[in-house]
Design a protein around this motif. Sequence first.
Motif, PDB file in Angstrom:
ATOM      1  N   ILE A 338     -67.533 -43.395 -46.418  1.00  0.00           N
ATOM      2  CA  ILE A 338     -66.531 -44.466 -46.415  1.00  0.00           C
ATOM      3  C   ILE A 338     -67.059 -45.601 -47.291  1.00  0.00           C
ATOM      4  O   ILE A 338     -67.983 -46.320 -46.915  1.00  0.00           O
ATOM      5  CB  ILE A 338     -66.245 -44.962 -44.987  1.00  0.00           C
ATOM      6  CG1 ILE A 338     -65.756 -43.808 -44.107  1.00  0.00           C
ATOM      7  CG2 ILE A 338     -65.193 -46.080 -45.011  1.00  0.00           C
ATOM      8  CD1 ILE A 338     -65.543 -44.192 -42.655  1.00  0.00           C
ATOM      9  N   THR A 339     -66.501 -45.731 -48.469  1.00  0.00           N
ATOM     10  CA  THR A 339     -66.948 -46.719 -49.456  1.00  0.00           C
ATOM     11  C   THR A 339     -66.007 -47.925 -49.483  1.00  0.00           C
ATOM     12  O   THR A 339     -64.952 -47.931 -48.826  1.00  0.00           O
ATOM     13  CB  THR A 339     -66.967 -46.092 -50.858  1.00  0.00           C
ATOM     14  OG1 THR A 339     -65.621 -45.683 -51.174  1.00  0.00           O
ATOM     15  CG2 THR A 339     -67.889 -44.871 -50.900  1.00  0.00           C
ATOM     16  N   LEU A 343     -62.037 -48.259 -48.223  1.00  0.00           N
ATOM     17  CA  LEU A 343     -61.517 -49.338 -47.391  1.00  0.00           C
ATOM     18  C   LEU A 343     -60.383 -50.076 -48.104  1.00  0.00           C
ATOM     19  O   LEU A 343     -59.370 -50.429 -47.494  1.00  0.00           O
ATOM     20  CB  LEU A 343     -62.635 -50.313 -47.026  1.00  0.00           C
ATOM     21  CG  LEU A 343     -63.776 -49.739 -46.168  1.00  0.00           C
ATOM     22  CD1 LEU A 343     -64.883 -50.774 -46.007  1.00  0.00           C
ATOM     23  CD2 LEU A 343     -63.260 -49.293 -44.799  1.00  0.00           C
ATOM     24  N   GLU A 344     -60.555 -50.300 -49.399  1.00  0.00           N
ATOM     25  CA  GLU A 344     -59.532 -50.998 -50.179  1.00  0.00           C
ATOM     26  C   GLU A 344     -58.229 -50.199 -50.197  1.00  0.00           C
ATOM     27  O   GLU A 344     -57.125 -50.757 -50.162  1.00  0.00           O
ATOM     28  CB  GLU A 344     -60.049 -51.206 -51.605  1.00  0.00           C
ATOM     29  CG  GLU A 344     -59.344 -52.303 -52.364  1.00  0.00           C
ATOM     30  CD  GLU A 344     -60.101 -52.686 -53.626  1.00  0.00           C
ATOM     31  OE1 GLU A 344     -59.792 -53.758 -54.175  1.00  0.00           O
ATOM     32  OE2 GLU A 344     -60.974 -51.915 -54.070  1.00  0.00           O
ATOM     33  N   THR A 345     -58.366 -48.870 -50.219  1.00  0.00           N
ATOM     34  CA  THR A 345     -57.193 -47.991 -50.261  1.00  0.00           C
ATOM     35  C   THR A 345     -56.461 -47.953 -48.922  1.00  0.00           C
ATOM     36  O   THR A 345     -55.227 -47.985 -48.872  1.00  0.00           O
ATOM     37  CB  THR A 345     -57.622 -46.559 -50.650  1.00  0.00           C
ATOM     38  OG1 THR A 345     -58.236 -46.595 -51.937  1.00  0.00           O
ATOM     39  CG2 THR A 345     -56.421 -45.615 -50.679  1.00  0.00           C
ATOM     40  N   ILE A 366     -68.908 -53.886 -42.259  1.00  0.00           N
ATOM     41  CA  ILE A 366     -68.568 -55.303 -42.084  1.00  0.00           C
ATOM     42  C   ILE A 366     -68.752 -56.057 -43.395  1.00  0.00           C
ATOM     43  O   ILE A 366     -67.924 -56.897 -43.779  1.00  0.00           O
ATOM     44  CB  ILE A 366     -69.406 -55.920 -40.947  1.00  0.00           C
ATOM     45  CG1 ILE A 366     -69.009 -55.283 -39.608  1.00  0.00           C
ATOM     46  CG2 ILE A 366     -69.213 -57.438 -40.892  1.00  0.00           C
ATOM     47  CD1 ILE A 366     -69.952 -55.620 -38.475  1.00  0.00           C
ATOM     48  N   ARG A 367     -69.822 -55.756 -44.095  1.00  0.00           N
ATOM     49  CA  ARG A 367     -70.079 -56.407 -45.386  1.00  0.00           C
ATOM     50  C   ARG A 367     -68.940 -56.124 -46.364  1.00  0.00           C
ATOM     51  O   ARG A 367     -68.437 -57.032 -47.041  1.00  0.00           O
ATOM     52  CB  ARG A 367     -71.417 -55.908 -45.942  1.00  0.00           C
ATOM     53  CG  ARG A 367     -71.834 -56.582 -47.245  1.00  0.00           C
ATOM     54  CD  ARG A 367     -73.278 -56.262 -47.581  1.00  0.00           C
ATOM     55  NE  ARG A 367     -73.518 -54.820 -47.648  1.00  0.00           N
ATOM     56  CZ  ARG A 367     -74.309 -54.154 -46.799  1.00  0.00           C
ATOM     57  NH1 ARG A 367     -74.904 -54.785 -45.808  1.00  0.00           N
ATOM     58  NH2 ARG A 367     -74.492 -52.864 -46.932  1.00  0.00           N
ATOM     59  N   GLU A 368     -68.502 -54.870 -46.445  1.00  0.00           N
ATOM     60  CA  GLU A 368     -67.440 -54.517 -47.385  1.00  0.00           C
ATOM     61  C   GLU A 368     -66.092 -55.112 -46.967  1.00  0.00           C
ATOM     62  O   GLU A 368     -65.312 -55.563 -47.811  1.00  0.00           O
ATOM     63  CB  GLU A 368     -67.322 -52.991 -47.500  1.00  0.00           C
ATOM     64  CG  GLU A 368     -68.565 -52.285 -48.016  1.00  0.00           C
ATOM     65  CD  GLU A 368     -68.972 -52.695 -49.421  1.00  0.00           C
ATOM     66  OE1 GLU A 368     -68.293 -53.537 -50.044  1.00  0.00           O
ATOM     67  OE2 GLU A 368     -69.992 -52.188 -49.906  1.00  0.00           O
ATOM     68  N   ASN A 392     -75.241 -58.313 -42.562  1.00  0.00           N
ATOM     69  CA  ASN A 392     -73.997 -57.907 -43.232  1.00  0.00           C
ATOM     70  C   ASN A 392     -73.628 -58.866 -44.346  1.00  0.00           C
ATOM     71  O   ASN A 392     -72.475 -58.989 -44.712  1.00  0.00           O
ATOM     72  CB  ASN A 392     -72.851 -57.792 -42.224  1.00  0.00           C
ATOM     73  CG  ASN A 392     -72.786 -58.979 -41.278  1.00  0.00           C
ATOM     74  OD1 ASN A 392     -72.819 -60.114 -41.733  1.00  0.00           O
ATOM     75  ND2 ASN A 392     -72.726 -58.723 -39.971  1.00  0.00           N
ATOM     76  N   LYS A 393     -74.628 -59.542 -44.860  1.00  0.00           N
ATOM     77  CA  LYS A 393     -74.359 -60.495 -45.942  1.00  0.00           C
ATOM     78  C   LYS A 393     -74.496 -59.808 -47.293  1.00  0.00           C
ATOM     79  O   LYS A 393     -75.198 -58.829 -47.435  1.00  0.00           O
ATOM     80  CB  LYS A 393     -75.321 -61.689 -45.832  1.00  0.00           C
ATOM     81  CG  LYS A 393     -75.115 -62.478 -44.552  1.00  0.00           C
ATOM     82  CD  LYS A 393     -76.096 -63.620 -44.456  1.00  0.00           C
ATOM     83  CE  LYS A 393     -75.897 -64.399 -43.157  1.00  0.00           C
ATOM     84  NZ  LYS A 393     -76.875 -65.473 -42.967  1.00  0.00           N
TER      85      LYS A 393
END
Length: 393
Positions: A338-339, A343-345, A366-368, A392-393
Amino acid sequence: MLSQETRDIVKSTAPVLAEHGTTITKVFYQNLFNAHPELLNIFNHANQAQGRQQAALANAIYAAAVHIDNLENILPSVVQIANKHVSLGIKPEHYPIVGEFLLKAIKEVLGDAATAEILTAWEEAYGVIAEAFIGVEANMYKEAREQENGWNFFKPFTVVLKKQESDIITSFYLKPADGSNVPEFKPGQYISLRVLIPGEEYTMIRQYSLSQATRPDEFRISVKREADNDPNGVVSVFLHKQIHEGDTVEVSAPAGEFLLDVTQTTPLAFISAGVGITPMMSMLETVATRTPDRPTVFLHAARNEALAAFRDDVEKHAANMNNAKYKMFYSSEANGIITREVLETYVDTTGDAYVCGPVSFMEAMIRELRTLGMTEGQIHYEFFGPAMQLDNK
């Protein structure tokens, strides 16, 4: 109410706690259990051995020092920890014992630097913090006890069905041994199981997410079997190998703050890995039955198909919804992660995301999600075990 002088002294110790906090908590637990071995019936031995409990307590003490002027800032953490305490059966009489050995550990580690003034200030501060915990937990116990079919502490349950979900995950369907019903629980909550394993001196307690939507007469938990030689796996191996249909285990009332808000209709994204899928199953089934029009995405990562649980259930729930998408990712295959692009998609960043899985997975997700513009209030996550610091920064 703490005096300004006491608050100033406690705040001044924050840098020292940042440096020596874990050492202090290691000494604390060692001395506590030497003097009160009966408390080993409550604490997770594996978390002790791995240092997770010590690190979690050190973080909590440091947070209390930093926020001593405005302790309401740590209220979310207090509520989260209090839920764990209630599920373990922590009682008010435990707090003075903890306070005594915490102060002794501070003195032992810091030596002459822990002046009488500092110890007195921390004794006062601990008293206020302990009082807050006791009050919050008293309300939680009252609510658990007074709800329909409720109880406090532990109650015998019978394993009525044991079902293999994958090569490493098995579900246990539990019903009260006295024939009563169970309280309604919120999607995302967990229960504690208390077992006495043959050959072990002390009982062991583990928390497991409830892995189906609320039912009137049963709970379901789904347990990953850890390796036989993994300290974390003592209870899971016992459940998998030695607990069978018809056997009895002790169970606490549902608890936890990792909750799906069932009143909302905004878009949802469930993002999990491994056994982190378990609370998501309760949430997904609840959405499918209560708000099937709610836009929902379900993304799950596993090492391979044989280790992935609940695929058929996810498909069934999604089929009962009007706007649901799901995808399973297997790291053994190409494009099996899961990249950010995934997630954007899939994820509608105007809604809410629920994340659960290994710590490194949660950090990455969380970072993404934050990179994609989601705020802290939109991202919800759950730790299995003591709360840790997320990077997650």
